[in-house]
Write an enzyme that holds these catalytic residues in place. Structure first.
Site, PDB file in Angstrom:
ATOM      1  N   ARG A 110       0.798  -1.217   0.000  1.00  0.00           N
ATOM      2  CA  ARG A 110       0.000   0.000   0.000  1.00  0.00           C
ATOM      3  C   ARG A 110       0.838   1.277   0.000  1.00  0.00           C
ATOM      4  O   ARG A 110       0.571   2.207  -0.766  1.00  0.00           O
ATOM      5  CB  ARG A 110      -0.927   0.048   1.235  1.00  0.00           C
ATOM      6  CG  ARG A 110      -2.212  -0.697   1.081  1.00  0.00           C
ATOM      7  CD  ARG A 110      -2.674  -1.213   2.419  1.00  0.00           C
ATOM      8  NE  ARG A 110      -1.780  -2.291   2.803  1.00  0.00           N
ATOM      9  CZ  ARG A 110      -1.987  -3.561   2.450  1.00  0.00           C
ATOM     10  NH1 ARG A 110      -3.057  -3.890   1.790  1.00  0.00           N
ATOM     11  NH2 ARG A 110      -1.113  -4.495   2.788  1.00  0.00           N
ATOM     12  N   THR A 111       1.805   1.323   0.892  1.00  0.00           N
ATOM     13  CA  THR A 111       2.496   2.603   1.079  1.00  0.00           C
ATOM     14  C   THR A 111       3.234   3.019  -0.188  1.00  0.00           C
ATOM     15  O   THR A 111       3.081   4.136  -0.684  1.00  0.00           O
ATOM     16  CB  THR A 111       3.453   2.521   2.282  1.00  0.00           C
ATOM     17  OG1 THR A 111       2.700   2.098   3.420  1.00  0.00           O
ATOM     18  CG2 THR A 111       4.090   3.872   2.569  1.00  0.00           C
ATOM     19  N   LYS A 116      26.230  -3.034  -1.488  1.00  0.00           N
ATOM     20  CA  LYS A 116      27.690  -2.967  -1.669  1.00  0.00           C
ATOM     21  C   LYS A 116      28.348  -2.248  -0.500  1.00  0.00           C
ATOM     22  O   LYS A 116      29.513  -1.872  -0.571  1.00  0.00           O
ATOM     23  CB  LYS A 116      28.023  -2.202  -2.959  1.00  0.00           C
ATOM     24  CG  LYS A 116      27.450  -2.790  -4.223  1.00  0.00           C
ATOM     25  CD  LYS A 116      27.878  -1.911  -5.404  1.00  0.00           C
ATOM     26  CE  LYS A 116      27.141  -2.280  -6.671  1.00  0.00           C
ATOM     27  NZ  LYS A 116      27.413  -1.303  -7.741  1.00  0.00           N
ATOM     28  N   ARG A 176      11.380   4.043   3.296  1.00  0.00           N
ATOM     29  CA  ARG A 176      11.017   3.008   4.290  1.00  0.00           C
ATOM     30  C   ARG A 176      12.284   2.249   4.619  1.00  0.00           C
ATOM     31  O   ARG A 176      13.047   1.877   3.721  1.00  0.00           O
ATOM     32  CB  ARG A 176       9.948   2.071   3.745  1.00  0.00           C
ATOM     33  CG  ARG A 176       9.740   0.859   4.648  1.00  0.00           C
ATOM     34  CD  ARG A 176       8.495   0.095   4.312  1.00  0.00           C
ATOM     35  NE  ARG A 176       7.303   0.830   4.716  1.00  0.00           N
ATOM     36  CZ  ARG A 176       6.085   0.286   4.760  1.00  0.00           C
ATOM     37  NH1 ARG A 176       5.906  -0.967   4.427  1.00  0.00           N
ATOM     38  NH2 ARG A 176       5.048   1.019   5.133  1.00  0.00           N
ATOM     39  N   HIS A 200       5.221   5.983  11.582  1.00  0.00           N
ATOM     40  CA  HIS A 200       4.694   5.854  10.221  1.00  0.00           C
ATOM     41  C   HIS A 200       3.710   7.012  10.016  1.00  0.00           C
ATOM     42  O   HIS A 200       2.499   6.813   9.962  1.00  0.00           O
ATOM     43  CB  HIS A 200       3.999   4.497  10.094  1.00  0.00           C
ATOM     44  CG  HIS A 200       3.713   4.048   8.695  1.00  0.00           C
ATOM     45  ND1 HIS A 200       3.771   4.890   7.598  1.00  0.00           N
ATOM     46  CD2 HIS A 200       3.355   2.831   8.216  1.00  0.00           C
ATOM     47  CE1 HIS A 200       3.457   4.207   6.514  1.00  0.00           C
ATOM     48  NE2 HIS A 200       3.207   2.948   6.864  1.00  0.00           N
TER      49      HIS A 200
END
Ligand code: NCD
Length: 283
Positions: A44-45, A74, A95, A123
């Protein structure tokens, strides 16, 4: 330049402005680029942010599996990644598994950073979607009893909504954590999950959460929202869940008139349009 790292970065007036932008006609932002950098899974986000950007006439770029697919694999530091990406995009949606990641990113970025969920901490954009949905269903953001149930300790959605609710008059938070998943730092009344049946009739919003197993939550008997519990709720009350759900929110709840979680997910696009518009043109 304004970042959205914590919901506390917005005062009540700014929250209301974003919710108004979300429900109004959207100003187009052509030639602007939104970059989504997701170091953790998302449906969703990420997709609602990208849909929001596209609906604003923006372009999008990003990586949905940045732990593996960016130079993080890396050994590049988050700071270096953000320094570089902020020269490619006009806004970065991040995120990350670490609680401090959005804050660290905001300290080196030359463009607004939006916290799309970092660790178990916060959030904030989910909170704006939650508030939009509460207002849509209840017609108010004041005089509410909100009950949070489940994994209170590790649910970043709970932490941000609980903080935001303190900005609105007479909003009382009640926490019903599953045993071992408490967070006593939150403002409000802390109760045992087994006492939910005593209080559920007083709630206007029941906010159900999934057990956050990826953050170490491991309960032998997690909460399940039963039909008997729902029957005790006010007819005007609503049930929210940030999704994805597991067994705590059985599909039989979906047909109940109080179920608002698919509206909540759908509202994410308009709300994220409002957020991007606000951060790129703060008033
Ligand atoms: C939430 C999250 O990522 O914290 N999901 C979401 O963004 N809607 C809730 C969760 O994963 O349980």
């Amino acid at each position: 330049m304004k970042h959205l790292v914590s919901i506390s970065d917005l005062d009540r007036k700014e929250i209301e402005t974003i919710l108004q932008l979300a429900s109004g006609a959207h100003k187009q932002l052509p030639n602007k680029i939104l970059c989504s950098l997701f170091f953790e899974p998302s449906t969703r986000t990420r997709l609602s942010f990208e849909a929001a950007a596209l609906r604003l006439g923006m372009n999008t770029l990003g990586t949905e599996n940045a732990l593996l697919n960016s130079s993080s694999s890396k050994g590049e530091s988050l700071e270096d990644t953000i320094r570089v990406v902020s020269s490619y995009a006009d806004v970065i949606v991040l995120r990350h598994p670490h609680n401090e990641a959005a804050l660290i990113a905001s300290q080196v970025s030359t463009v607004p950073i939006i916290n799309a969920g970092c660790g178990s901490d916060e959030h904030p954009t989910q909170t704006l979607t939650d508030l939009f949905t509460v207002n849509q269903r209840m017609g108010r953001l004041e005089n509410l009893n909100i009950g949070f149930v489940g994994d209170i300790k590790n649910s970043r959605t709970v932490h941000s909504l609980a903080k935001a609710s303190q900005q609105f008059n007479n909003v009382q938070c009640y926490y019903f954590p599953v045993i071992g998943l408490e967070d006593p730092t939150l403002v409000g009344e802390h109760k045992n999950v087994t006492s939910l049946s005593l209080h559920i009739g007083d709630l206007d919003v029941l906010y159900v959460t999934r057990e956050q197993k990826e953050r170490g939550s491991d309960s032998s008997s997690y909460f399940i929202l039963t039909e008997a519990l729902i029957a005790q709720m006010k007819t005007t009350a609503i049930i929210l869940h940030p999704l994805p759900r597991n067994a705590e929110l059985p599909t039989y709840v979906d047909k109940n008139m109080r179920a608002a979680y698919f509206d909540q997910a759908a509202n994410a696009v308009a709300v994220r349009q409002g957020i991007v518009q606000y951060l790129l043109n703060p008033r």
